[in-house]
Design a protein around this motif. Structure first.
Motif, mmCIF file in Angstrom:
data_model
loop_
_atom_site.group_PDB
_atom_site.id
_atom_site.type_symbol
_atom_site.label_atom_id
_atom_site.label_comp_id
_atom_site.label_asym_id
_atom_site.label_seq_id
_atom_site.Cartn_x
_atom_site.Cartn_y
_atom_site.Cartn_z
ATOM 1 N N ASP A 10 40.393 -18.491 23.334
ATOM 2 C CA ASP A 10 39.996 -17.847 25.002
ATOM 3 C C ASP A 10 38.330 -18.248 25.158
ATOM 4 O O ASP A 10 37.529 -16.626 25.227
ATOM 5 N N HIS A 12 36.412 -19.815 26.871
ATOM 6 C CA HIS A 12 36.837 -19.993 28.336
ATOM 7 C C HIS A 12 34.832 -20.283 28.555
ATOM 8 O O HIS A 12 34.577 -19.343 29.513
ATOM 9 N N ASP A 39 42.280 -22.336 24.843
ATOM 10 C CA ASP A 39 41.797 -22.185 25.952
ATOM 11 C C ASP A 39 39.633 -22.153 25.511
ATOM 12 O O ASP A 39 38.990 -20.810 25.310
ATOM 13 N N HIS A 67 44.280 -23.581 29.640
ATOM 14 C CA HIS A 67 43.259 -24.638 30.521
ATOM 15 C C HIS A 67 42.663 -25.360 30.435
ATOM 16 O O HIS A 67 42.025 -26.184 31.138
ATOM 17 N N HIS A 119 48.302 -20.903 21.555
ATOM 18 C CA HIS A 119 47.718 -20.354 22.138
ATOM 19 C C HIS A 119 48.628 -18.960 22.847
ATOM 20 O O HIS A 119 48.591 -17.564 22.737
ATOM 21 N N HIS A 152 45.733 -16.427 24.962
ATOM 22 C CA HIS A 152 45.957 -16.294 25.924
ATOM 23 C C HIS A 152 46.332 -15.193 27.246
ATOM 24 O O HIS A 152 45.676 -14.747 28.471
ATOM 25 N N HIS A 154 43.907 -12.849 26.261
ATOM 26 C CA HIS A 154 43.433 -11.485 26.462
ATOM 27 C C HIS A 154 42.774 -10.803 25.778
ATOM 28 O O HIS A 154 41.986 -9.971 26.709
#
Ligand code: ZN
Length: 248
Positions: A10, A12, A39, A67, A119, A152, A154
């Motif tokens: 993650d 991002h 992600d 994402h 994920h 996923h 976080h």
């Protein structure tokens, strides 16, 4: 060779956090292998830079996140909340064709000798969140290895089931070490590099020592203010910059 893996999930599109986390893992932990539970993009302002960083990282196992596939049109994003959807659409417009192709071609699940990675969850690799022991239990048949690494939510958290299917969980704070029992099944989330949501704004990562069979969590400070400025300058929703300061 030391069989240590750095776990980076993650991300991002947060390049500041990714840079510092990988630098720490390589320099301090002497890590040469990586696990990324998806992600890479979404929410942040540096999708191409982060995707290229992961592409260039040697010995890195990567699976797709919602994402990543949302940004390349492989996932339906109509269920995303309005802010996440705005970010995923911004990402879609800004990704280079090369990076788009890379994200499109990611696997949804990878299995190695002692561990697997997805994920979300084993039964729904892209979209299911595992916050609760009941969800972990429902996914237990899909955990085919000693450990299943996920992202996923976080939130750094470890679920385990003993050989007689007794269930437990371990909170994964900074510095927590989990000794892995080879006869148990584990589902481990090492938290988020680029958008932590457990109230601690520091980037989160894991160190999995496959020889010693142990897992450690490490939190790392990064330049949040600079990352927030990049998000605002990119014209992304201000809420996405603000939340990084709270770690929520
Ligand atoms: Zn995520």
């Amino acid at each position: 060779m030391a069989m240590k893996y750095g776990i980076i999930c993650d991300i991002h599109s947060n390049l500041e956090a990714l840079n510092l986390v990988v630098d720490y893992l390589k320099r301090v932990e002497k890590i040469e292998r990586f696990i990324c539970c998806g992600d890479i993009v979404g929410y942040g302002a540096k999708p191409n830079e982060c995707t290229e960083f992961i592409r260039q990282l040697e010995n890195c196992l990567v699976v797709a996140g919602n994402h990543d596939w949302g940004a390349v049109g492989l996932e339906d994003t109509s269920f995303f909340n309005p802010i996440a959807r705005e970010a995923v659409e911004w990402t879609r417009r800004n990704l280079t064709e090369d990076n788009r192709n890379y994200l499109k071609n990611l696997a949804s699940e990878i299995e190695e000798k002692n561990f697997m990675l997805v994920h979300g969850s084993p039964r729904d690799p892209i979209n299911e969140y595992i916050f609760e022991q009941t969800t972990f239990l429902a996914n237990l048949p899909g955990i085919k290895k000693n450990i299943c690494f996920v992202g996923h939510t976080h939130v750094p958290l470890c679920f385990y089931a003993t050989s007689s299917q007794q269930i437990g969980e371990i909170l994964l704070d900074d510095g927590t070490v989990v000794e892995i029992n080879p006869s148990y099944k584990y589902l481990i989330n090492c938290g988020s590099v680029g958008q932590p949501r457990d109230g601690d704004p520091r980037a989160s990562c894991g160190i999995y020592d496959a020889q010693r069979n142990s897992l450690k969590i490490k939190r790392i400070e990064y330049d949040i203010a600079k990352t927030q400025e990049e998000i605002l300058n990119a014209g992304l929703p201000a809420a996405l910059a603000l939340r990084l300061g709270y770690g929520r």
